[in-house]
Scaffold this active site. Structure first.
Site, PDB file in Angstrom:
ATOM      1  N   ASN A 180      -2.916   5.226  16.452  1.00 12.37           N
ATOM      2  CA  ASN A 180      -4.152   4.611  15.994  1.00 12.37           C
ATOM      3  C   ASN A 180      -5.019   3.378  15.900  1.00 12.37           C
ATOM      4  O   ASN A 180      -3.648   2.681  15.160  1.00 12.37           O
ATOM      5  CB  ASN A 180      -3.860   5.663  14.831  1.00 12.37           C
ATOM      6  CG  ASN A 180      -3.555   6.564  14.323  1.00 12.37           C
ATOM      7  OD1 ASN A 180      -4.311   7.451  14.113  1.00 12.37           O
ATOM      8  ND2 ASN A 180      -2.700   6.605  13.740  1.00 12.37           N
ATOM      9  N   GLU A 198       1.200  -1.114  -0.072  1.00 11.28           N
ATOM     10  CA  GLU A 198      -0.429   0.162   0.285  1.00 11.28           C
ATOM     11  C   GLU A 198       1.019   1.124   0.037  1.00 11.28           C
ATOM     12  O   GLU A 198       1.697   1.185   0.124  1.00 11.28           O
ATOM     13  CB  GLU A 198      -1.178  -0.262   1.261  1.00 11.28           C
ATOM     14  CG  GLU A 198      -2.018  -0.942   0.927  1.00 11.28           C
ATOM     15  CD  GLU A 198      -2.810  -1.556   2.128  1.00 11.28           C
ATOM     16  OE1 GLU A 198      -4.067  -0.970   2.707  1.00 11.28           O
ATOM     17  OE2 GLU A 198      -2.137  -0.960   3.306  1.00 11.28           O
ATOM     18  N   SER A 220      12.053   6.191   6.967  1.00 11.79           N
ATOM     19  CA  SER A 220      11.696   6.030   9.049  1.00 11.79           C
ATOM     20  C   SER A 220      12.546   4.501   9.455  1.00 11.79           C
ATOM     21  O   SER A 220      12.255   3.320   8.796  1.00 11.79           O
ATOM     22  CB  SER A 220      10.641   6.289   8.861  1.00 11.79           C
ATOM     23  OG  SER A 220      10.041   5.571  10.034  1.00 11.79           O
ATOM     24  N   CYS A 234      -0.807   5.690  10.501  1.00 10.98           N
ATOM     25  CA  CYS A 234      -0.217   5.447  10.849  1.00 10.98           C
ATOM     26  C   CYS A 234      -0.191   4.172  11.495  1.00 10.98           C
ATOM     27  O   CYS A 234      -0.868   4.101  12.714  1.00 10.98           O
ATOM     28  CB  CYS A 234       1.562   6.535  11.804  1.00 10.98           C
ATOM     29  SG  CYS A 234       2.151   6.072  12.332  1.00 10.98           S
ATOM     30  N   CYS A 251       6.258  -5.327  15.680  1.00 14.09           N
ATOM     31  CA  CYS A 251       6.044  -4.264  16.200  1.00 14.09           C
ATOM     32  C   CYS A 251       4.285  -4.593  16.939  1.00 14.09           C
ATOM     33  O   CYS A 251       3.358  -4.610  15.713  1.00 14.09           O
ATOM     34  CB  CYS A 251       6.292  -2.367  16.141  1.00 14.09           C
ATOM     35  SG  CYS A 251       7.560  -2.411  15.412  1.00 14.09           S
TER      36      CYS A 251
HETATM   37  S1  SF4 Z   1       5.787  -2.073   9.515  1.00 13.33           S
HETATM   38 FE1  SF4 Z   1       7.009  -0.355  11.087  1.00 13.33          FE
HETATM   39  S2  SF4 Z   1       6.405  -0.013  12.990  1.00 13.33           S
HETATM   40 FE2  SF4 Z   1       5.780  -2.052  11.964  1.00 13.33          FE
HETATM   41  S3  SF4 Z   1       6.220  -4.486  12.235  1.00 13.33           S
HETATM   42 FE3  SF4 Z   1       7.308  -3.001  10.542  1.00 13.33          FE
HETATM   43  S4  SF4 Z   1       8.941  -1.714  11.700  1.00 13.33           S
HETATM   44 FE4  SF4 Z   1       7.132  -2.271  13.218  1.00 13.33          FE
END
Ligand code: SF4
Length: 338
Positions: free
Chosen positions: A290, A92, A191, A330, A116
């Site tokens: 969120n 996405e 990020s 997010c 996460c």
């Molecule tokens: S996309 Fe980012 S926040 Fe989600 S599990 Fe992976 S590292 Fe963690």
């Protein structure tokens, strides 16, 4: 299967042309044709001599860039697109309106291995990393939704970009090439949850992209529960790598802090965070949590937490929620559970 010519950086394409007995300078025209004019037939690219095409065609292919399979538009104007690649892997990407700007948020992987616990992408697990052309396909899809053009680009969609660094770096170099989209590296932000070896590579590289680090929580055990990568790359060591990065690049960084009500938003958490990152040229982006599938948002404590950080001398930004009603905010990207 022949390699996709869109995978190559321009210096790599120049080297390939030289190997095929052609002038490396033809790489500029080939680049313009496949990246900016979206040429998909290697036997007839506009502006490229027939002899060069005859040399390239047996060695390379051009994979078509898939158009979005789904587009959802939020009440606030956020646009989320689902792309599906040739093996069915979904990813996405999102176009976020911000004042008079449009920000593209791209995925680097289909799913994510980091796990996460607050993240819908993490719950999917990793399907696979995306190739550079697949990342570029998302950029093109976002660009099509942005009449006035895109102001900036963030790698904050699905996946951990530093666990797919080769392809992400390749996509950055191709998108920023003057014969590609010529999108400035300084307007791209990567990020990461803190993959230290890649932070070090970035510090030593010539790239001018910006770095954002997901702190999520400052207290070690709490962070390990939310961000399992803490066990491999502890935040304190990540912060040391960030300090070296700032010194090497003469750059500032962004720290992202997701506020979970009653979990990591106490005054002691603000003090701990300020103690860890104080003195680093940075800004803290505060993101109210969120929950996937539920409306999240700002609580009174969010503003207080921000004031506590400001009082401790930190620059802060309270990121307004975007696209919550279409699961584009997010931590909510889950490829529609595909
Ligand atoms: S996309 Fe980012 S926040 Fe989600 S599990 Fe992976 S590292 Fe963690």
């Amino acid at each position: 299967m022949k390699p996709d010519i869109r995978e190559l950086t321009r210096p790599e394409l120049e080297a390939e042309l030289a190997r095929l007995g052609e002038k490396p300078s033809h790489a500029a025209a080939v680049y313009l044709a496949v990246h900016r004019r979206k040429g998909e037939d290697l036997s007839s690219l506009p502006g490229v001599p027939a002899r060069v095409l005859a040399a390239l065609s047996p060695a390379f292919s051009v994979s078509p860039l898939p158009p979005p399979e789904k587009l959802r538009v939020s009440r606030d104007g956020t646009r989320k697109m689902l792309l599906r690649f040739s093996d069915g892997a979904p990813a996405e990407c999102v176009v976020l309106p911000a004042k008079d700007r449009l920000v593209a948020c791209l995925s680097s992987q289909s799913g994510c291995a980091c796990g996460c616990t607050f993240c819908a992408t993490g719950a999917l697990g990793l399907r696979r990393s995306l190739t550079a052309p697949e990342i570029i396909a998302q950029f093109e899809a976002c660009l099509k939704q942005a009449d006035g053009g895109l102001s900036s680009l963030v790698f904050m969609g699905m996946g951990e970009p530093f666990l797919n660094w080769d392809n992400v770096e390749r996509a950055i170099r191709i998108l920023s090439d003057s014969r590609g989209r010529h999108f400035p590296q300084a307007k791209m932000t990567l990020s990461t949850v803190g993959i230290i070896p890649v932070i070090e590579k970035l510090a030593a590289s010539d790239l001018k992209v910006r770095l954002a680090v997901s702190v999520v929580a400052a207290e070690q055990e709490q962070r390990a529960r939310l961000v399992p990568m803490e066990r491999t790359y502890p935040l304190r060591k990540v912060i040391e790598a960030v300090k070296s990065y700032c010194a090497a690049k003469d750059a500032h960084v962004m720290f992202e802090y997701i506020l979970f009500p009653g979990v990591n938003d106490r005054p002691s958490d603000a003090a701990l965070l300020a103690g860890l990152i104080g003195g680093i040229p940075c800004r803290v982006n505060l993101i109210p949590y969120n929950p996937p599938g539920a409306p999240g948002g700002e609580t009174p404590r969010v503003k207080e937490f921000q004031r506590e950080l400001i009082a401790a001398g930190l620059r802060t930004y309270l990121r307004p929620e975007k696209g919550g009603d279409i699961a584009a905010a997010c931590g909510q990207l889950a490829a529609e559970r595909s």
